[in-house]
Design a protein around this motif. Structure first.
Motif, PDB file in Angstrom:
ATOM      1  N   UNK A 167      51.137  14.592  16.783  1.00  0.00           N
ATOM      2  CA  UNK A 167      50.390  15.246  15.714  1.00  0.00           C
ATOM      3  C   UNK A 167      49.857  14.209  14.722  1.00  0.00           C
ATOM      4  N   UNK A 168      48.636  14.410  14.227  1.00  0.00           N
ATOM      5  CA  UNK A 168      48.067  13.439  13.290  1.00  0.00           C
ATOM      6  C   UNK A 168      48.798  13.435  11.952  1.00  0.00           C
ATOM      7  N   UNK A 169      48.654  12.360  11.236  1.00  0.00           N
ATOM      8  CA  UNK A 169      49.247  12.260   9.900  1.00  0.00           C
ATOM      9  C   UNK A 169      48.569  13.272   8.990  1.00  0.00           C
ATOM     10  N   UNK A 170      49.336  14.112   8.280  1.00  0.00           N
ATOM     11  CA  UNK A 170      48.716  15.079   7.373  1.00  0.00           C
ATOM     12  C   UNK A 170      47.925  14.390   6.261  1.00  0.00           C
ATOM     13  N   UNK A 171      46.873  15.044   5.834  1.00  0.00           N
ATOM     14  CA  UNK A 171      45.992  14.471   4.814  1.00  0.00           C
ATOM     15  C   UNK A 171      46.744  14.138   3.535  1.00  0.00           C
ATOM     16  N   UNK A 172      47.703  14.989   3.158  1.00  0.00           N
ATOM     17  CA  UNK A 172      48.401  14.737   1.897  1.00  0.00           C
ATOM     18  C   UNK A 172      49.232  13.451   1.950  1.00  0.00           C
ATOM     19  N   UNK A 173      49.715  13.097   3.135  1.00  0.00           N
ATOM     20  CA  UNK A 173      50.466  11.850   3.264  1.00  0.00           C
ATOM     21  C   UNK A 173      49.521  10.656   3.204  1.00  0.00           C
ATOM     22  N   UNK A 174      48.347  10.794   3.795  1.00  0.00           N
ATOM     23  CA  UNK A 174      47.359   9.729   3.709  1.00  0.00           C
ATOM     24  C   UNK A 174      46.963   9.469   2.257  1.00  0.00           C
ATOM     25  N   UNK A 175      46.804  10.528   1.488  1.00  0.00           N
ATOM     26  CA  UNK A 175      46.456  10.378   0.071  1.00  0.00           C
ATOM     27  C   UNK A 175      47.608   9.730  -0.694  1.00  0.00           C
ATOM     28  N   UNK A 176      48.825  10.163  -0.389  1.00  0.00           N
ATOM     29  CA  UNK A 176      49.998   9.655  -1.094  1.00  0.00           C
ATOM     30  C   UNK A 176      50.270   8.183  -0.809  1.00  0.00           C
ATOM     31  N   UNK A 177      50.219   7.789   0.463  1.00  0.00           N
ATOM     32  CA  UNK A 177      50.657   6.446   0.852  1.00  0.00           C
ATOM     33  C   UNK A 177      49.527   5.436   0.986  1.00  0.00           C
ATOM     34  N   UNK A 178      48.300   5.905   1.173  1.00  0.00           N
ATOM     35  CA  UNK A 178      47.149   5.018   1.310  1.00  0.00           C
ATOM     36  C   UNK A 178      47.396   3.912   2.348  1.00  0.00           C
ATOM     37  N   UNK A 179      47.817   4.276   3.559  1.00  0.00           N
ATOM     38  CA  UNK A 179      48.065   3.237   4.559  1.00  0.00           C
ATOM     39  C   UNK A 179      46.776   2.576   5.020  1.00  0.00           C
ATOM     40  N   UNK A 180      46.897   1.328   5.416  1.00  0.00           N
ATOM     41  CA  UNK A 180      45.742   0.648   6.009  1.00  0.00           C
ATOM     42  C   UNK A 180      45.557   1.079   7.452  1.00  0.00           C
ATOM     43  N   UNK A 181      46.706   1.352   8.131  1.00  0.00           N
ATOM     44  CA  UNK A 181      46.579   1.682   9.550  1.00  0.00           C
ATOM     45  C   UNK A 181      47.533   2.780   9.971  1.00  0.00           C
ATOM     46  N   UNK A 182      47.147   3.442  11.058  1.00  0.00           N
ATOM     47  CA  UNK A 182      48.011   4.335  11.824  1.00  0.00           C
ATOM     48  C   UNK A 182      48.696   3.447  12.851  1.00  0.00           C
ATOM     49  N   UNK A 183      50.041   3.482  12.878  1.00  0.00           N
ATOM     50  CA  UNK A 183      50.814   2.510  13.653  1.00  0.00           C
ATOM     51  C   UNK A 183      51.746   3.236  14.627  1.00  0.00           C
ATOM     52  N   UNK A 184      51.214   3.758  15.736  1.00  0.00           N
ATOM     53  CA  UNK A 184      52.021   4.533  16.687  1.00  0.00           C
ATOM     54  C   UNK A 184      52.527   3.666  17.844  1.00  0.00           C
ATOM     55  N   UNK A 185      53.476   4.206  18.641  1.00  0.00           N
ATOM     56  CA  UNK A 185      53.737   3.593  19.938  1.00  0.00           C
ATOM     57  C   UNK A 185      52.463   3.662  20.779  1.00  0.00           C
ATOM     58  N   UNK A 186      52.233   2.662  21.604  1.00  0.00           N
ATOM     59  CA  UNK A 186      50.939   2.556  22.287  1.00  0.00           C
ATOM     60  C   UNK A 186      50.654   3.741  23.197  1.00  0.00           C
ATOM     61  N   UNK A 187      51.700   4.449  23.643  1.00  0.00           N
ATOM     62  CA  UNK A 187      51.486   5.589  24.527  1.00  0.00           C
ATOM     63  C   UNK A 187      50.702   6.717  23.850  1.00  0.00           C
ATOM     64  N   UNK A 188      50.664   6.744  22.533  1.00  0.00           N
ATOM     65  CA  UNK A 188      49.945   7.797  21.809  1.00  0.00           C
ATOM     66  C   UNK A 188      48.483   7.444  21.559  1.00  0.00           C
TER      67      UNK A 188
END
Length: 233
Positions: A157-178
């Motif tokens: 499941x994608x990162x929820x928008x509210x978490x993106x706003x809260x944490x302001x990550x530079x990247x999505x960092x998943x296991x490569x299988x995703x």
């Protein structure tokens, strides 16, 4: 679409030729051309930040005690301090991986304080990046508003928008299988780079590069840099 060469991140330094998360592993990764070296962190009973992946020092160092219950002076001699690793890695930077298995609420604050102290003493030490789960990254963001975060995300499941706003990550960092074309498109639509782990196979690494990922973490970062028929960094 990726506009810079693919970054190959050295996982725990160079665990193929050295003991992982040691100064020797960091030195080997730096000498092999890694611009970014991932290390795992724990906090000792007296509040020092050290490089170790597991909650205990049994697997690598033969001592079946939680690191959080050991004072720095009691640790196995090969377990390095974060402050020393930051200096040893330079001019390469560290990617600081904070655990999410029963997270230590004080670890992130201690890590950020250590980074500040080291860089105040030696401004040539590069600022690190941070990765880990939600609890740890929330603590990092609270301690260091300018921190570069690679938000580790282990579910489809994608990162929820509210978490993106809260944490302001530079990247999505998943296991490569995703990682696939659709998930990369989602990340780009949300202004995120795609940084994934842990890839040791050259064929899979090249597939990910063609898809457009920005960074791959590997136990064989130096070897992949030489093996891939793509421009890496």
């Amino acid at each position: 679409m990726r506009t810079e060469p693919l970054q190959l991140v050295a996982h725990r330094g160079d665990p193929v030729h050295e003991i992982e998360n040691t100064l020797a592993a960091v030195r080997r990764a730096r000498a092999d051309g890694a611009a970014l070296i991932e290390v795992d962190l724990r906090r000792t009973a007296d509040g020092e930040c050290v490089l170790l992946h597991d909650p205990t020092s049994l697997r690598l160092w033969g001592v079946d005690r939680p690191v959080r219950e050991q004072r720095t002076a009691e640790l196995a001699p090969g377990i390095p301090l974060l402050r020393d690793a930051l200096v040893e890695a330079a001019p390469s930077a560290l990617l600081l991986d904070l655990p999410d298995d029963g997270p230590d609420p004080l670890l992130a604050h201690a890590v950020v304080d250590t980074v500040r102290a080291v860089r105040a003493a030696d401004p040539s030490v590069p600022a690190p990046s941070y990765c880990g789960g939600l609890t740890a990254m929330r603590a990092v963001r609270a301690s260091e508003p300018s921190a570069e975060i690679r938000l580790t995300w282990k579910v489809p499941e994608p990162i929820p928008d509210e978490i993106l706003v809260e944490l302001r990550p530079r990247s999505w960092n998943p296991p490569h299988e995703l990682v696939d074309a659709a998930s990369i498109a989602w990340a780009r639509a949300h202004g995120l780079e795609v940084t994934c782990w842990t890839v040791d196979d050259a064929r899979r690494a090249e597939e990910l590069a063609v898809l457009g990922v920005d960074a791959i973490t590997s136990n064989r970062a130096g070897a992949l840099r030489r093996e891939l028929a793509i421009h890496t960094r």
